[in-house]
Design a protein around this motif. Structure first.
Motif, PDB file in Angstrom:
ATOM      1  N   LEU A 126      40.693  40.188  42.844  1.00  0.00           N
ATOM      2  CA  LEU A 126      41.503  38.983  42.942  1.00  0.00           C
ATOM      3  C   LEU A 126      42.988  39.326  42.822  1.00  0.00           C
ATOM      4  O   LEU A 126      43.825  38.808  43.560  1.00  0.00           O
ATOM      5  CB  LEU A 126      41.098  38.055  41.794  1.00  0.00           C
ATOM      6  N   GLU A 128      44.279  42.220  43.457  1.00  0.00           N
ATOM      7  CA  GLU A 128      44.692  42.958  44.638  1.00  0.00           C
ATOM      8  C   GLU A 128      44.893  42.024  45.824  1.00  0.00           C
ATOM      9  O   GLU A 128      45.829  42.197  46.615  1.00  0.00           O
ATOM     10  CB  GLU A 128      43.660  44.040  44.977  1.00  0.00           C
ATOM     11  N   ALA A 129      44.021  41.011  45.926  1.00  0.00           N
ATOM     12  CA  ALA A 129      44.189  40.035  47.010  1.00  0.00           C
ATOM     13  C   ALA A 129      45.541  39.330  46.872  1.00  0.00           C
ATOM     14  O   ALA A 129      46.255  39.136  47.851  1.00  0.00           O
ATOM     15  CB  ALA A 129      43.046  39.019  46.992  1.00  0.00           C
ATOM     16  N   ALA A 130      45.889  38.982  45.637  1.00  0.00           N
ATOM     17  CA  ALA A 130      47.173  38.312  45.402  1.00  0.00           C
ATOM     18  C   ALA A 130      48.329  39.229  45.806  1.00  0.00           C
ATOM     19  O   ALA A 130      49.281  38.806  46.468  1.00  0.00           O
ATOM     20  CB  ALA A 130      47.304  37.931  43.935  1.00  0.00           C
ATOM     21  N   ARG A 131      48.213  40.484  45.430  1.00  0.00           N
ATOM     22  CA  ARG A 131      49.261  41.454  45.769  1.00  0.00           C
ATOM     23  C   ARG A 131      49.338  41.613  47.287  1.00  0.00           C
ATOM     24  O   ARG A 131      50.431  41.639  47.869  1.00  0.00           O
ATOM     25  CB  ARG A 131      48.925  42.786  45.094  1.00  0.00           C
ATOM     26  N   ALA A 132      48.165  41.681  47.925  1.00  0.00           N
ATOM     27  CA  ALA A 132      48.138  41.883  49.380  1.00  0.00           C
ATOM     28  C   ALA A 132      48.724  40.694  50.129  1.00  0.00           C
ATOM     29  O   ALA A 132      49.151  40.820  51.263  1.00  0.00           O
ATOM     30  CB  ALA A 132      46.701  42.129  49.840  1.00  0.00           C
ATOM     31  N   MET A 133      48.718  39.524  49.490  1.00  0.00           N
ATOM     32  CA  MET A 133      49.300  38.356  50.156  1.00  0.00           C
ATOM     33  C   MET A 133      50.805  38.289  49.959  1.00  0.00           C
ATOM     34  O   MET A 133      51.449  37.350  50.428  1.00  0.00           O
ATOM     35  CB  MET A 133      48.641  37.085  49.634  1.00  0.00           C
ATOM     36  N   GLY A 134      51.341  39.247  49.237  1.00  0.00           N
ATOM     37  CA  GLY A 134      52.783  39.278  49.074  1.00  0.00           C
ATOM     38  C   GLY A 134      53.268  38.557  47.830  1.00  0.00           C
ATOM     39  O   GLY A 134      54.409  38.091  47.782  1.00  0.00           O
ATOM     40  N   MET A 135      52.408  38.448  46.816  1.00  0.00           N
ATOM     41  CA  MET A 135      52.902  37.923  45.538  1.00  0.00           C
ATOM     42  C   MET A 135      53.578  39.055  44.791  1.00  0.00           C
ATOM     43  O   MET A 135      53.102  40.191  44.793  1.00  0.00           O
ATOM     44  CB  MET A 135      51.736  37.411  44.690  1.00  0.00           C
ATOM     45  N   VAL A 144      48.379  33.625  38.902  1.00  0.00           N
ATOM     46  CA  VAL A 144      46.968  33.965  39.078  1.00  0.00           C
ATOM     47  C   VAL A 144      46.332  34.380  37.747  1.00  0.00           C
ATOM     48  O   VAL A 144      45.385  33.756  37.280  1.00  0.00           O
ATOM     49  CB  VAL A 144      46.791  35.106  40.119  1.00  0.00           C
TER      50      VAL A 144
ATOM     51  N   ARG B  98      53.853  42.333  53.407  1.00  0.00           N
ATOM     52  CA  ARG B  98      52.517  41.796  53.097  1.00  0.00           C
ATOM     53  C   ARG B  98      52.376  40.342  53.508  1.00  0.00           C
ATOM     54  O   ARG B  98      51.301  39.886  53.876  1.00  0.00           O
ATOM     55  CB  ARG B  98      52.232  41.958  51.607  1.00  0.00           C
ATOM     56  N   ARG B  99      53.477  39.591  53.423  1.00  0.00           N
ATOM     57  CA  ARG B  99      53.392  38.178  53.800  1.00  0.00           C
ATOM     58  C   ARG B  99      53.224  37.999  55.303  1.00  0.00           C
ATOM     59  O   ARG B  99      52.882  36.924  55.767  1.00  0.00           O
ATOM     60  CB  ARG B  99      54.632  37.429  53.291  1.00  0.00           C
ATOM     61  N   PHE B 111      41.143  32.175  44.858  1.00  0.00           N
ATOM     62  CA  PHE B 111      41.562  31.933  43.488  1.00  0.00           C
ATOM     63  C   PHE B 111      40.719  30.796  42.908  1.00  0.00           C
ATOM     64  O   PHE B 111      40.766  29.681  43.415  1.00  0.00           O
ATOM     65  CB  PHE B 111      43.051  31.599  43.437  1.00  0.00           C
TER      66      PHE B 111
END
Lengths: 231, 367
Positions: A126, A128-135, A144, B98-99, B111
């Motif tokens: 989770l 890593e997913a957040a990081r991959a989305m550019g957070m 998160v 990444r965005r 989430f």
């Protein structure tokens, strides 16, 4: 007189509900001291715990020492602090400070450990997913990890709050006010009504606090985590 | 068709919302000093044209996921370059990069504390879209992946089935209209029937979206189905073969690739070709009634299976209107394997894929 009757009589005596030594002002002292020390402890332990949970840094050190810290008896901590805090302030040193410092010291570890554990236990996929989305790291932590860790984190603060209310009672033995005062005086005066009246008041305050925290948690924790249907 | 999509996407690539070309140039990732470590990648070079689906396939530990994660810099390469439209990703701001890249993983990573709508709108929120625009976009994408926005936007992930979660995952990855999508075993966590449906739907979506997609799987059948291009990787992170599916199946470059694609690679090739691709014989006047019939989008593999099951040497091909237009024989199907097919000729887009489910049902009725 039997104990319950004496306690009820003491609690229902209007004279005990007014003045500087009355129940309301003692209650206020108790709540102010507990609230203040809980706030101080949270201010220090929560960010530290979140940061350690997020980065994983020095976690072994902090968690081990926090747990060892928890084993210290509150009474001993207050007593040990008295000689030091009198140096800080000759007047308050014997009353407010030892209890306040002891309470901060005792409330910190459960908050710290739970904040760390809650964040560290968030699914790495989770994060890593957040990081991959550019957070950014701060967004991951606040947006998160913290909301997902909230139930665990809140448990830490809640148990710290209850512990702090209990500890504030002990402070009365060292000259501080609060509801513990009734217990100390009742014991000294051989007045069982006052002694157990104090006990009942402390217990009621602890339970009320527990209930308020649980209500607050229910409001703050996402329905998605509590697995409640929205609404 | 791939060539068309690549061409179309090429026009829009300046606007950032079209598709980008992706190139690995001598990319190496070492863990410790061993070049053989799990997940290591050894001198990987390949080019994916804009708008194409490139599937990285190989046994576990072959470095396919590492390669994917180096594109959005979740893992930094030890050496080499990864270029998006010629720009090295290492020179870009990592958050901005990444965005602009959609990301879908096996366990979806929704989430749990956010509603479906807010999950989909994560990236739009990050890049500062207004609330109304975020909501509108979330609804639009939920519809796109086949979930009714009114029924789904306020639900939480725990209230969804595995397949629904996967759809939301795809919707979320598409939210900011990224020109590139990274998909790491996106359909692996659902049962085979749901997986097949999600694959079909995704390919249908991709026909309109024409994103550049890097797709990781360990399943060669999924690779053949999804890929315009397939990169077969082997242990030690080496690229064993790179090419269109038919080429990999028809001419495996090594024993490893031949073993990996399986002994049934001839049959697998037949699933890349449809009745519409076949040269049909005229229907003989003496043809007996009751022969199996095939729609133009029927895969030859399914047609062969139907013919064998019906114990018939031939069947009738129907045109789009359902009128008989030719005769299909087992020999004609077999001879299709003899030809070397260009990807553009074999990949007749979603018609093939849409037909797959229909024929599956028909074959089921026969048996």
């Amino acid at each position: 007189m039997d104990l319950i009757g004496a306690t009820a009589a003491w609690l229902s005596d209007p004279a005990h509900w007014q003045g500087a030594n009355g129940i309301p002002s003692r209650l206020f002292e108790h709540v102010a001291l507990s609230g203040g020390s809980l706030a101080l402890a949270t201010l220090v332990a929560l960010p530290l715990g979140l940061w350690i949970g997020h980065t994983g840094r020095i976690s072994w050190l902090v968690v081990t020492s926090a747990n060892a810290w928890r084993a210290l008896p509150s009474f001993a901590v207050i007593g040990l602090l008295v000689p030091f805090t009198t140096v800080l302030d000759a007047n308050l040193g014997f009353t407010l400070y030892p209890t306040l410092v002891a309470m901060v010291v005792l409330a910190g570890p459960p908050i710290l450990v739970n904040a760390y554990q809650g964040v560290a236990d968030v699914d790495t996929d989770l994060v890593e997913a957040a990081r991959a989305m550019g957070m950014k790291e701060r967004q991951i932590l606040l947006g998160v990890e913290m909301p997902i860790a909230l139930p665990v984190l809140a448990t830490g603060i809640r148990s710290a709050a209850v512990q702090v209310i209990a500890t504030a009672t002990l402070g009365s033995a060292f000259g501080f006010g609060g509801l513990g005062r009734f217990i100390v005086l009742g014991d000294a005066n051989k007045d069982n009504g006052e002694l157990f009246g104090g006990v009942v008041l402390v217990a009621a305050l602890a339970l009320t606090t527990l209930g308020l925290f649980l209500l607050l948690e229910r409001r703050l924790v996402s329905a998605g985590l509590a697995r409640r249907t929205a609404g | 068709m791939m060539a068309d999509e690549a061409g179309r996407a090429g026009h829009g690539s300046g606007s950032r919302t079209g598709a980008v070309s992706l190139e690995f140039r001598g990319v190496t990732k070492r863990y410790g000093h061993s070049a053989q470590a799990r997940g290591a990648v050894n001198d990987l070079s390949l080019e994916v044209p804009a708008g194409a689906i490139c599937v990285l396939v190989g046994p576990s530990g072959c470095g396919k996921t590492t390669s994917l994660k180096m594109v959005n810099r979740l893992i930094e390469p030890t050496a080499g370059q990864i270029l998006l439209d010629g720009v090295n990703v290492l020179t870009e701001d990592v958050t901005e990069l990444r965005r602009r890249i959609g990301y879908v993983i096996q366990h979806v990573g929704l989430f749990p504390h956010l509603t479906v709508g807010r999950n989909v709108a994560v990236v739009p929120a990050l890049v500062g879209w207004s609330k109304e625009r975020q909501l509108a976009r979330a609804d639009e994408l939920l519809s796109l992946v086949g979930l009714d926005p009114a029924g789904y936007r306020s639900r939480y992930p725990f209230q969804l089935s595995g397949g629904e979660r996967q759809r939301v995952g795809v919707a979320r990855a598409l939210a900011a209209d990224p020109p590139l999508m990274l998909m790491d075993e996106p359909f692996a966590a659902v049962d085979p029937i749901v997986r097949e449906r999600l694959q079909d739907e995704f390919l249908r979506l991709q026909r309109d979206l024409a994103k550049t997609i890097l797709f990781v799987t360990h399943d060669i059948d999924e690779a053949i189905k999804m890929g315009d291009l397939i990169a077969v990787m082997e242990e030690g992170g080496r690229l064993a073969q790179f090419g269109p599916p038919d080429e990999i199946l028809a001419h495996p470059a090594s024993d490893f690739v031949a073993r990996f694609v399986g002994a049934d690679r001839g049959l697998k090739r037949l699933s890349l070709v449809t009745i519409a691709d076949l040269e049909l014989a005229p229907i003989a006047a003496s043809a007996p009634p009751g022969l199996p019939t095939f729609s133009p989008s029927t895969k030859l593999r399914d047609a062969l299976s139907v013919l064998l099951a019906a114990d018939s040497r031939g069947g009738v091909a129907l045109d789009e209107e359902g009128q008989p237009c030719g005769f299909v024989t087992v020999d004609a199907i077999a001879s299709a394997l003899a030809e070397d097919r260009q990807p553009a000729a074999t990949r007749s887009g979603g018609v093939t894929r849409q037909g797959a489910t229909g024929v599956g049902a028909a074959a089921g009725d026969d048996s």
